[in-house]
Design an enzyme around this catalytic site. Structure first.
Site, PDB file in Angstrom:
ATOM      1  N   ASP A   1     -13.677  -2.049  -5.866  1.00 49.98           N
ATOM      2  CA  ASP A   1     -14.180  -1.111  -6.694  1.00 49.98           C
ATOM      3  C   ASP A   1     -13.690  -1.415  -7.953  1.00 49.98           C
ATOM      4  OD1 ASP A   1     -15.689   0.329  -4.629  1.00 49.98           O
ATOM      5  OD2 ASP A   1     -14.561   2.213  -5.019  1.00 49.98           O
TER       6      ASP A   1
ATOM      7  N   GLU B   1     -24.258  13.797  -1.004  1.00 49.12           N
ATOM      8  CA  GLU B   1     -24.140  13.894   0.432  1.00 49.12           C
ATOM      9  C   GLU B   1     -23.302  15.045   1.058  1.00 49.12           C
ATOM     10  OE1 GLU B   1     -23.178   9.008   1.467  1.00 49.12           O
ATOM     11  OE2 GLU B   1     -21.741  10.309   0.784  1.00 49.12           O
TER      12      GLU B   1
ATOM     13  N   HIS C   1     -43.739   1.671  19.523  1.00 44.29           N
ATOM     14  CA  HIS C   1     -44.399   2.790  19.431  1.00 44.29           C
ATOM     15  C   HIS C   1     -43.739   3.747  20.413  1.00 44.29           C
ATOM     16  CE1 HIS C   1     -47.626   5.564  18.515  1.00 44.29           C
ATOM     17  NE2 HIS C   1     -47.862   5.781  19.767  1.00 44.29           N
TER      18      HIS C   1
ATOM     19  N   GLU D   1       0.911  -1.218  -0.027  1.00 38.54           N
ATOM     20  CA  GLU D   1      -0.064   0.030  -0.046  1.00 38.54           C
ATOM     21  C   GLU D   1       0.961   1.293   0.032  1.00 38.54           C
ATOM     22  OE1 GLU D   1      -3.633   0.762   0.061  1.00 38.54           O
ATOM     23  OE2 GLU D   1      -2.509   2.526  -0.370  1.00 38.54           O
TER      24      GLU D   1
ATOM     25  N   TYR E   1     -24.115   9.703  -5.264  1.00 37.85           N
ATOM     26  CA  TYR E   1     -23.962   9.501  -3.603  1.00 37.85           C
ATOM     27  C   TYR E   1     -23.313  10.736  -3.266  1.00 37.85           C
ATOM     28  CZ  TYR E   1     -25.189   4.765  -3.165  1.00 37.85           C
ATOM     29  OH  TYR E   1     -25.812   3.269  -3.196  1.00 37.85           O
TER      30      TYR E   1
ATOM     31  N   GLU F   1     -41.416   2.304  12.808  1.00 35.55           N
ATOM     32  CA  GLU F   1     -42.669   1.485  13.178  1.00 35.55           C
ATOM     33  C   GLU F   1     -43.607   1.901  12.016  1.00 35.55           C
ATOM     34  OE1 GLU F   1     -45.840   2.795  15.790  1.00 35.55           O
ATOM     35  OE2 GLU F   1     -44.798   4.926  16.201  1.00 35.55           O
TER      36      GLU F   1
ATOM     37  N   TYR G   1      -5.463  -0.998  11.435  1.00 35.51           N
ATOM     38  CA  TYR G   1      -5.685  -1.676  10.087  1.00 35.51           C
ATOM     39  C   TYR G   1      -4.055  -2.437  10.345  1.00 35.51           C
ATOM     40  CZ  TYR G   1      -9.640  -1.071   7.541  1.00 35.51           C
ATOM     41  OH  TYR G   1     -11.047  -1.194   7.122  1.00 35.51           O
TER      42      TYR G   1
ATOM     43  N   CYS H   1     -12.192   4.153   1.904  1.00 36.57           N
ATOM     44  CA  CYS H   1     -13.546   4.069   3.011  1.00 36.57           C
ATOM     45  C   CYS H   1     -12.649   4.914   4.290  1.00 36.57           C
ATOM     46  CB  CYS H   1     -13.637   2.691   3.329  1.00 36.57           C
ATOM     47  SG  CYS H   1     -15.018   2.671   4.535  1.00 36.57           S
TER      48      CYS H   1
ATOM     49  N   ARG I   1     -26.408  16.912 -14.529  1.00 38.84           N
ATOM     50  CA  ARG I   1     -26.701  16.968 -15.926  1.00 38.84           C
ATOM     51  C   ARG I   1     -28.031  16.541 -16.239  1.00 38.84           C
ATOM     52  NH1 ARG I   1     -22.429  12.501 -17.930  1.00 38.84           N
ATOM     53  NH2 ARG I   1     -23.081  10.837 -16.897  1.00 38.84           N
TER      54      ARG I   1
HETATM   55  P1  NDP Z   1     -22.049   8.071  -9.033  1.00 33.89           P
HETATM   56  O1  NDP Z   1     -21.832   7.271  -9.779  1.00 33.89           O
HETATM   57  O2  NDP Z   1     -22.841   7.900  -7.760  1.00 33.89           O
HETATM   58  O3  NDP Z   1     -22.455   9.547  -9.359  1.00 33.89           O
HETATM   59  C1  NDP Z   1     -21.877  10.136 -10.253  1.00 33.89           C
HETATM   60  C2  NDP Z   1     -22.633  11.445 -10.822  1.00 33.89           C
HETATM   61  O4  NDP Z   1     -21.773  12.240 -11.438  1.00 33.89           O
HETATM   62  C3  NDP Z   1     -23.874  10.952 -11.570  1.00 33.89           C
HETATM   63  O5  NDP Z   1     -24.789  11.876 -11.153  1.00 33.89           O
HETATM   64  C4  NDP Z   1     -23.627  11.336 -13.115  1.00 33.89           C
HETATM   65  O6  NDP Z   1     -24.751  11.635 -13.780  1.00 33.89           O
HETATM   66  C5  NDP Z   1     -22.533  12.350 -12.897  1.00 33.89           C
HETATM   67  N1  NDP Z   1     -21.570  12.209 -13.876  1.00 33.89           N
HETATM   68  C6  NDP Z   1     -20.702  11.403 -14.336  1.00 33.89           C
HETATM   69  N2  NDP Z   1     -19.902  11.765 -15.539  1.00 33.89           N
HETATM   70  C7  NDP Z   1     -20.164  12.920 -15.381  1.00 33.89           C
HETATM   71  C8  NDP Z   1     -19.545  13.898 -16.341  1.00 33.89           C
HETATM   72  N3  NDP Z   1     -18.711  13.546 -17.477  1.00 33.89           N
HETATM   73  N4  NDP Z   1     -20.136  15.254 -16.487  1.00 33.89           N
HETATM   74  C9  NDP Z   1     -21.079  15.549 -15.631  1.00 33.89           C
HETATM   75  N5  NDP Z   1     -21.743  14.602 -14.515  1.00 33.89           N
HETATM   76  C10 NDP Z   1     -21.341  13.431 -14.641  1.00 33.89           C
HETATM   77  O7  NDP Z   1     -20.537   8.455  -8.172  1.00 33.89           O
HETATM   78  P2  NDP Z   1     -20.125   9.162  -7.150  1.00 33.89           P
HETATM   79  O8  NDP Z   1     -18.835   9.865  -7.459  1.00 33.89           O
HETATM   80  O9  NDP Z   1     -21.039  10.075  -6.422  1.00 33.89           O
HETATM   81  O10 NDP Z   1     -19.768   7.845  -6.091  1.00 33.89           O
HETATM   82  C11 NDP Z   1     -19.170   6.921  -6.531  1.00 33.89           C
HETATM   83  C12 NDP Z   1     -19.472   5.386  -5.888  1.00 33.89           C
HETATM   84  O11 NDP Z   1     -18.893   5.464  -4.684  1.00 33.89           O
HETATM   85  C13 NDP Z   1     -20.915   5.392  -5.774  1.00 33.89           C
HETATM   86  O12 NDP Z   1     -21.445   4.739  -7.207  1.00 33.89           O
HETATM   87  C14 NDP Z   1     -21.036   4.437  -4.699  1.00 33.89           C
HETATM   88  O13 NDP Z   1     -21.183   3.196  -5.162  1.00 33.89           O
HETATM   89  C15 NDP Z   1     -19.881   4.639  -3.711  1.00 33.89           C
HETATM   90  N6  NDP Z   1     -20.362   5.675  -2.560  1.00 33.89           N
HETATM   91  C16 NDP Z   1     -20.923   4.879  -1.600  1.00 33.89           C
HETATM   92  C17 NDP Z   1     -21.381   5.963  -0.820  1.00 33.89           C
HETATM   93  C18 NDP Z   1     -22.407   5.160   0.384  1.00 33.89           C
HETATM   94  O14 NDP Z   1     -22.437   4.012   0.361  1.00 33.89           O
HETATM   95  N7  NDP Z   1     -22.867   6.111   1.124  1.00 33.89           N
HETATM   96  C19 NDP Z   1     -21.026   7.131  -0.477  1.00 33.89           C
HETATM   97  C20 NDP Z   1     -20.127   7.766  -1.614  1.00 33.89           C
HETATM   98  C21 NDP Z   1     -19.706   6.929  -2.652  1.00 33.89           C
HETATM   99  P3  NDP Z   1     -25.424  10.388 -14.294  1.00 33.89           P
HETATM  100  O15 NDP Z   1     -26.613  10.073 -13.211  1.00 33.89           O
HETATM  101  O16 NDP Z   1     -26.181  11.151 -15.387  1.00 33.89           O
HETATM  102  O17 NDP Z   1     -24.875   9.199 -14.824  1.00 33.89           O
END
Ligand code: NDP
Length: 451
Positions: A302, A180, A436, A34, A176, A441, A98, A42, A197
């Site tokens: 990932d 957030e 309750h 690493e 996500y 609930e 870790y 994470c 978009r």
């Molecule tokens: P996501 O894949 O969730 O969302 C990416 C967003 O960026 C989408 O809305 C997408 O649009 C948009 N996008 C992608 N490419 C472009 C571009 N070229 N121009 C403009 N907009 C774009 O990715 P995140 O980065 O938010 O998170 C990555 C992953 O990490 C998540 O999918 C999830 O699996 C994980 N994660 C989980 C969390 C949790 O469990 N709470 C928290 C954070 C991350 P469109 O919808 O149109 O594709």
């Protein structure tokens, strides 16, 4: 053949550490490399610090709501640097945990970059190591589109170390990370404009959830710009950026966070020296037990692009260790009905099909949905509502999906997800006595079919 180790793991994130530890505990000789901090995305720049930020941001609402319950204070103030300092200490503590987990299970740790020389050999620093099996668990990295001025933006890698809170922030994306941080920073008193978009954020989530969260964001005062995107960014001064949108608008801001997805982290890995095949999105292709097209090389988490969630990477790490070194306990990872939460404020949590997915799969469904003001807000001016929704198979009565937007949604859905995995029916929900008065609930008190 003579190998130095039975398993060499590249990447000590959640999945890699789990695979390394379990393999070593099953008796294998294991090494792990690493080059960044132990624990991966994470622990260092993802779930954990984000959740700490989310807790901090949630206090803002708690303090406001407390007034309705008789509390008052003139001494409230927020110190961003204190939050960062304490967060950093906690992350350091986790990094050390870790490290000791690896040490205790006898895994050799190389805090350096590892690179493939061939299908059974890696070079770490200047040391060549021959391994019977090699695991790629290198995770993912923020993706940003290539537009003019993009170098003036930041990603989730930097957001956790901002030297000071900006007055205004633009957040790009509708996934996500974007939702957030939009709500977290809004609660921390940063003015937020979110640019997405598509027509409404959280693509892939249930439509009621998406609309509910949009409405809550609007109530919070988040400035939502849907159906548009940034065309270019101009730096006006150190603290002022001009952002030009496709729809002709120009926004002035102090900071831009790109949360536009994540790409597999395979940089400088030497994959060209192996027979590993990538899919058309650049993720590592694997079979059902995470073996790549090169039989001695495996990949989890990932980097495979499956479900990019920490618990999934951990499950894959455990399963792989068993498959390789403890076959009798092996069972494949079950990717069905994976619960997930978005730690926006309010939280979103979900398990199973959305209404649209269920209908598209040909199910005839009954929808049970409720929107209500939680008792906890009854004495306050807060008009936030909670949403719960259940999708039921009309013929078998099985619950196909549960969705929630509201406080503790992640905590509540984790419990409900056990029932869903076990095949619970709506009658099972109805026959369960309510606790309750609680928010949860509502899931066992939904009586009226919506549509
Ligand atoms: P996501 O894949 O969730 O969302 C990416 C967003 O960026 C989408 O809305 C997408 O649009 C948009 N996008 C992608 N490419 C472009 C571009 N070229 N121009 C403009 N907009 C774009 O990715 P995140 O980065 O938010 O998170 C990555 C992953 O990490 C998540 O999918 C999830 O699996 C994980 N994660 C989980 C969390 C949790 O469990 N709470 C928290 C954070 C991350 P469109 O919808 O149109 O594709």
């Amino acid at each position: 053949m003579d190998f130095d180790v039975d398993l060499f793991v590249i990447g000590a994130g959640s999945g890699g550490v789990r695979a390394a530890r379990f393999s070593a505990e099953f008796g294998a000789r294991v090494a792990i490399a690493e080059k960044n901090s132990l624990g991966g995305t994470c622990v260092n720049v993802g779930c954990i610090p984000k959740k700490l930020f989310a807790y901090s941001a949630t206090y803002a609402d708690e303090f406001k709501n407390a007034a309705g319950f008789g509390w008052s204070s003139n001494y409230l103030s927020f110190n961003w640097n204190k939050l960062i300092e304490n967060k950093n200490l906690e992350i350091k503590r986790l990094n050390n945990i870790y490290r000791s987990l690896l040490e205790k299970s006898g895994v050799i740790l190389y805090e350096e970059h590892a690179r493939f020389i061939d299908s059974n050999t890696v070079i770490v620093g200047n040391k060549k190591i021959r391994a019977a099996n090699i695991l790629i668990s290198t995770g993912s990295w923020p993706f940003v589109p290539n537009i003019s001025g993009i170098e003036n933006s930041i990603t989730s890698n930097e957001i956790f170390f901002l030297p000071k809170l900006p007055k205004h922030m633009i957040i790009v994306g509708g996934g996500y990370i974007a939702v957030e941080f939009a709500s977290i920073f809004k609660n921390l008193n940063v003015r937020i404009s979110q640019i997405y978009r598509g027509s409404i954020f959280l693509r892939g989530f249930d439509q009621s959830v998406r609309e509910h969260l949009r409405d809550e964001f609007l109530i919070k005062g988040i400035d939502l710009h849907f159906n548009t995107d940034i065309t270019r960014i101009e730096k006006h001064s150190n603290d002022l950026l001009y952002v030009y949108l496709k729809n002709g608008e120009k926004i002035e801001t102090n900071s831009i966070l790109y949360a536009t997805g994540r790409r597999p982290m395979l940089d400088e890995l030497g994959l060209e020296n192996t027979n590993v095949i990538l899919d058309h999105h650049g993720f590592v292709q694997v079979n059902d037990f995470n073996q790549t097209s090169d039989p001695t090389i495996f990949a989890i988490g990932d980097v495979t692009g499956h479900s990019r969630l920490t618990p999934v990477a951990i499950a894959e790490g455990s399963a792989l260790a068993k498959k390789l070194f403890n076959q009798k306990d092996y069972h494949p990872v079950d990717y069905n009905f994976i619960p997930t939460a978005v730690f926006s404020i309010p939280n979103v949590a979900t398990i199973g099909y959305t209404e649209k997915e269920a209908r598209n799969k040909g199910y005839e469904v009954s929808i049970f949905e409720s929107k209500f003001k939680p008792l906890k807000l009854s004495l306050t001016n807060n008009i936030e509502k909670t949403l719960v929704k259940i999708i039921v198979n009309k013929h078998t009565d099985k619950v196909l999906g549960c969705h929630m937007v509201g406080p503790y949604a992640g905590e509540i859905l984790q419990g409900i997800s056990i029932a869903i995995k076990m095949g619970a029916t709506k009658k099972d929900f109805d026959d369960t006595m309510a606790i309750h008065p609680t928010l949860a609930e509502e899931f066992v008190c939904l009586r009226t079919i919506g549509q």
